[in-house]
Design a protein around this motif. Structure first.
Motif, PDB file in Angstrom:
ATOM      1  N   SER A 192       0.860  -1.177   0.000  1.00  0.00           N
ATOM      2  CA  SER A 192       0.000   0.000   0.000  1.00  0.00           C
ATOM      3  C   SER A 192       0.894   1.223   0.000  1.00  0.00           C
ATOM      4  O   SER A 192       2.114   1.117  -0.122  1.00  0.00           O
ATOM      5  N   ALA A 193       0.301   2.398   0.187  1.00  0.00           N
ATOM      6  CA  ALA A 193       1.080   3.633   0.176  1.00  0.00           C
ATOM      7  C   ALA A 193       2.063   3.701   1.331  1.00  0.00           C
ATOM      8  O   ALA A 193       3.080   4.391   1.249  1.00  0.00           O
ATOM      9  N   LYS A 194       1.772   2.995   2.424  1.00  0.00           N
ATOM     10  CA  LYS A 194       2.617   3.106   3.612  1.00  0.00           C
ATOM     11  C   LYS A 194       3.202   1.782   4.084  1.00  0.00           C
ATOM     12  O   LYS A 194       4.230   1.783   4.772  1.00  0.00           O
ATOM     13  N   TRP A 195       2.587   0.666   3.774  1.00  0.00           N
ATOM     14  CA  TRP A 195       3.013  -0.620   4.312  1.00  0.00           C
ATOM     15  C   TRP A 195       3.661  -1.483   3.235  1.00  0.00           C
ATOM     16  O   TRP A 195       3.263  -1.458   2.074  1.00  0.00           O
ATOM     17  N   GLY A 196       4.658  -2.263   3.667  1.00  0.00           N
ATOM     18  CA  GLY A 196       5.314  -3.180   2.754  1.00  0.00           C
ATOM     19  C   GLY A 196       5.962  -4.332   3.500  1.00  0.00           C
ATOM     20  O   GLY A 196       6.080  -4.324   4.734  1.00  0.00           O
TER      21      GLY A 196
END
Length: 245
Positions: free
Chosen positions: A187-191
């Motif tokens: 996502s935009a923040k999680w990886g």
């Protein structure tokens, strides 16, 4: 609830907890294609493979405390952990601080004064702070892109060992590390981040008879580190006002 049941359910619990965060990130938009100004925190755990052949060869060699004795079972690996704080100073270069740690139990055979032998446990521990550079980029792979990287790190590390029945042996050494890995942005923040580290780091081991066996005897907490973890990303803030004069 038993610990084994809790471990089996851990992935499900993580998914339930993380799902709202991923959904909110999707609502916030896509991850940036440029890494300039992006910060991150990564928490990883894993395993290292370390043969410690140098220690065993010197310990059981002709002039070692275990010369001619049956070897104790050898340990070739141990758990590792890492916590990374990093900031991309440009689109391709990231400056980071890595807190790393590992522990391992070794066993060494010794001769006794009465002619008998004993296998003693040697508990080892290493932890330190590494400073390094990672060179990275963004590939159009996965939900929000794949960020591969390669890095070089160094820093002071406390490394110690304690043989059963003996005093703690401790030293501060300079660790040198090369790293290779990638972050799959979900996502935009999680990886999810997978990383391989090749570390060079050695510490002291005491023999039972320092007058006869002066060594040096040393073990390795380096070797091949493999880890997997979760990354939280701080995107750059384009709305930050510029200073006026």
């Amino acid at each position: 609830m038993s610990s084994s049941v809790m471990l089996r359910r851990a992935p499900l619990l993580f998914a339930l907890i993380a799902a709202p965060a991923f959904a909110q990130d999707d609502a916030d938009g896509d991850a940036p294609t440029s890494l300039d100004g992006v910060g991150r925190i990564t928490v990883q755990a894993g395993y290292r493979l370390t043969s410690n052949a140098t220690l065993y060869e010197s310990w059981y060699g002709p002039k070692g405390p275990g010369a001619g004795l049956e070897r104790a079972p050898e340990s070739n690996g141990a758990p590792v952990g890492a916590l990374t704080f990093a900031y991309a100073v440009s689109d391709m270069v990231e400056l980071g601080l890595d807190l790393v740690g590992t522990t391992q139990n070794l066993r060494l055979t010794e001769g006794q004064g009465d002619g008998t032998t004993v296998s003693r446990k040697v508990t080892t521990l290493a932890y330190g702070l590494l400073v390094g550079l990672r060179f990275q980029g963004v590939l159009d792979v996965g939900p929000q892109g794949l960020v591969p990287f390669v890095g070089l790190h160094t820093g002071p590390t406390v490394i110690s060992s304690q043989r059963e029945g003996s005093a703690l042996q401790e030293n501060v050494a300079q660790a040198w590390v090369g790293s290779l890995g990638a972050t799959l942005r979900l996502s935009a923040k999680w990886g999810i981040t997978a990383e391989y580290r090749l570390m060079f780091l050695r510490g002291p081991v005491e023999s039972q008879d320092t007058a006869r066996f002066k060594g040096p005897f040393s073990f390795s907490s380096g070797g091949n580190w493999f880890s997997l973890g979760v990354t939280y990303t701080f995107p750059p803030d384009p709305s930050r006002p510029l200073p006026t004069f």
